[in-house]
Write a protein that holds these residues in place. Structure first.
Motif, short mmCIF file in Angstrom:
data_model
loop_
_atom_site.label_atom_id
_atom_site.label_comp_id
_atom_site.label_asym_id
_atom_site.label_seq_id
_atom_site.Cartn_x
_atom_site.Cartn_y
_atom_site.Cartn_z
N MET A 196 14.69 6.65 4.69
CA MET A 196 13.96 6.04 5.32
C MET A 196 12.81 6.90 5.83
SD MET A 196 15.64 3.29 6.12
CE MET A 196 15.89 3.04 4.34
N LEU A 197 12.79 8.04 5.71
CA LEU A 197 11.40 8.70 5.67
C LEU A 197 10.44 8.34 4.67
CD1 LEU A 197 10.42 10.94 7.58
CD2 LEU A 197 11.51 12.67 6.38
N VAL A 198 11.02 8.55 3.45
CA VAL A 198 9.80 8.01 2.17
C VAL A 198 9.65 6.70 2.53
CG1 VAL A 198 10.09 7.35 -0.27
CG2 VAL A 198 11.01 9.69 0.52
N HIS A 199 10.38 5.71 2.71
CA HIS A 199 10.15 4.20 3.06
C HIS A 199 9.01 4.08 4.08
CE1 HIS A 199 11.37 -0.05 2.86
NE2 HIS A 199 11.12 0.01 4.35
N GLY A 200 9.34 4.95 5.13
CA GLY A 200 8.40 4.77 6.37
C GLY A 200 6.94 5.31 6.13
N THR A 201 6.96 6.39 5.36
CA THR A 201 5.67 6.89 4.98
C THR A 201 4.85 6.26 4.00
OG1 THR A 201 6.65 9.04 5.22
CG2 THR A 201 4.68 8.99 3.71
N LEU A 202 5.64 5.57 3.08
CA LEU A 202 4.90 4.31 2.10
C LEU A 202 4.34 3.20 2.89
CD1 LEU A 202 7.32 4.45 -0.98
CD2 LEU A 202 5.11 5.62 -0.79
N HIS A 203 5.18 2.92 4.09
CA HIS A 203 4.71 1.78 5.00
C HIS A 203 3.46 2.23 5.42
CE1 HIS A 203 7.11 -1.60 4.88
NE2 HIS A 203 8.24 -0.79 5.24
N LEU A 204 3.11 3.45 6.03
CA LEU A 204 1.99 3.99 6.61
C LEU A 204 0.83 3.91 5.70
CD1 LEU A 204 3.52 6.90 8.68
CD2 LEU A 204 2.76 4.67 9.75
N MET A 205 1.12 4.19 4.40
CA MET A 205 -0.03 4.12 3.42
C MET A 205 -0.20 2.74 2.79
SD MET A 205 -0.81 7.31 3.76
CE MET A 205 -1.84 7.53 2.47
N GLY A 206 0.38 1.89 3.31
CA GLY A 206 0.01 0.40 2.87
C GLY A 206 0.88 -0.23 2.11
N TYR A 207 1.84 0.27 1.86
CA TYR A 207 2.80 -0.25 0.90
C TYR A 207 3.92 -1.09 1.77
CZ TYR A 207 1.46 2.69 -2.91
OH TYR A 207 0.72 3.57 -3.82
N ASP A 208 4.06 -2.33 1.06
CA ASP A 208 4.66 -3.32 1.87
C ASP A 208 6.00 -3.83 0.85
OD1 ASP A 208 5.49 -5.26 3.67
OD2 ASP A 208 3.81 -6.58 3.32
N HIS A 209 7.06 -4.39 1.37
CA HIS A 209 8.13 -5.11 0.60
C HIS A 209 8.38 -6.47 1.22
CE1 HIS A 209 11.01 -4.36 3.92
NE2 HIS A 209 10.49 -3.11 3.88
N GLU A 210 7.60 -6.88 2.24
CA GLU A 210 7.92 -8.22 2.77
C GLU A 210 6.97 -9.17 2.25
OE1 GLU A 210 8.51 -7.60 7.11
OE2 GLU A 210 9.91 -6.28 6.79
N THR A 211 5.94 -8.95 1.71
CA THR A 211 4.85 -10.12 1.37
C THR A 211 5.17 -10.80 -0.10
OG1 THR A 211 3.55 -8.33 0.46
CG2 THR A 211 3.01 -9.07 2.81
N SER A 212 5.78 -9.94 -0.92
CA SER A 212 6.09 -10.61 -2.22
C SER A 212 7.05 -9.78 -2.97
CB SER A 212 4.69 -10.67 -3.18
OG SER A 212 4.46 -9.42 -3.58
N ASP A 213 7.74 -10.27 -3.86
CA ASP A 213 8.75 -9.55 -4.69
C ASP A 213 8.21 -8.51 -5.69
OD1 ASP A 213 10.71 -11.41 -3.79
OD2 ASP A 213 10.83 -12.51 -5.60
N GLU A 214 6.96 -8.79 -6.22
CA GLU A 214 6.17 -7.67 -6.79
C GLU A 214 5.71 -6.58 -5.95
OE1 GLU A 214 1.83 -7.80 -8.21
OE2 GLU A 214 2.98 -8.83 -9.59
N ASP A 215 5.45 -6.96 -4.75
CA ASP A 215 5.30 -5.47 -3.75
C ASP A 215 6.54 -4.90 -3.44
OD1 ASP A 215 2.44 -6.17 -3.74
OD2 ASP A 215 2.67 -7.19 -1.76
N ALA A 216 7.54 -5.61 -3.41
CA ALA A 216 8.83 -5.02 -3.18
C ALA A 216 9.31 -4.15 -4.24
CB ALA A 216 9.92 -5.93 -2.65
N GLU A 217 9.01 -4.66 -5.53
CA GLU A 217 9.53 -3.93 -6.63
C GLU A 217 8.69 -2.72 -6.73
OE1 GLU A 217 9.48 -6.49 -10.09
OE2 GLU A 217 10.91 -7.92 -9.21
N GLU A 218 7.23 -2.53 -6.56
CA GLU A 218 6.40 -1.53 -6.55
C GLU A 218 7.07 -0.60 -5.59
OE1 GLU A 218 1.90 -0.28 -6.04
OE2 GLU A 218 2.37 -2.06 -5.37
#
Length: 160
Positions: free
Chosen positions: A116-138
Motif C-alpha cells: 500500500m505504501l508503494v501503491h500510494g507513492t506511485l499515485h502521488l507521482m501521477g500513476y493511476d489504475h482507474e482510468t484504463s486497463d493499460e494504466d492499471a497494467e503499467e
C-alpha cells in the motif's frame, strides 16, 4: 535524491509494527525506481477506520474506509523548480483496513502495508489504475518491480 518524511502514527496496532526506517526505505526505493531525481517531501499518516471513512467520503465521495488515500501536491512545476525539496504529497493509510485485507489475502501485515505504501507513492507521482486497463497494467508492473527490489513477492499472485 533525498527524502524528507513526516510521519504521524495516529493509529497503531500490535499486529503491525512499522519502523520509520522501513517506511523511508520503501518510499525512496519507489521514487528511485521511477527515476525521481529531485529531493522530495512526503507526509504519511496511519489512521483508524473512522478517519479513513471520513476522508474517503469528503474527498472521493465514497462512504466507507479505504486502505490508502493519496493527496498529491498541487504545486505548479515552476514553484517546484525553486524549492530545495519538492513536496510530492500526503498518504493516509488505514491500518485496520490493511490488517483486514492482509488476513483476507493470506499475506503478512507488513507485506500488505508495504504494498500500500508503494501503491500510494506511485499515485502521488501521477500513476493511476482507474482510468484504463493499460494504466492499471503499467502501475501494477511498477509495483511488482519495486516490491521485488525490496524483497517482497508479487502482490497480485493468488495465495492459498
Amino acid at each position: 535524491m533525498k527524502l524528507n518524511l513526516s510521519l504521524q502514527q495516529n493509529f497503531q496496532s500490535p499486529e503491525l509494527v512499522v519502523k520509520r526506517a522501513h517506511i523511508k526505505k520503501v518510499v525512496e526505493t519507489a521514487l528511485r525506481h521511477i527515476e525521481t531525481q529531485s529531493d522530495c517531501e512526503i507526509g504519511i499518516a496511519c489512521v483508524d477506520n473512522d478517519e479513513s471513512h471520513k476522508l474517503n467520503l469528503e474527498y472521493r465521495g465514497k462512504d466507507k474506509p479505504t486502505n490508502v488515500l493519496s493527496f498529491p501536491s498541487d504545486l505548479p512545476d515552476e514553484m517546484a523548480a525553486i524549492l530545495d525539496s519538492f513536496p510530492i504529497g500526503d498518504l493516509v493509510i488505514c491500518i485496520p483496513m490493511v490488517l483486514r485485507e492482509a488476513s483476507e489475502q493470506n499475506k503478512a501485515a507488513l507485506t500488505h502495508f508495504t504494498h500500500m505504501l508503494v501503491h500510494g507513492t506511485l499515485h502521488l507521482m501521477g500513476y493511476d489504475h482507474e482510468t484504463s486497463d493499460e494504466d492499471a497494467e503499467e502501475m501494477e508492473a511498477l509495483e511488482i518491480e519495486i516490491l521485488a527490489k525490496l524483497g517482497f513477492d508479487n502482490p497480485y499472485l493468488e495465495r492459498d
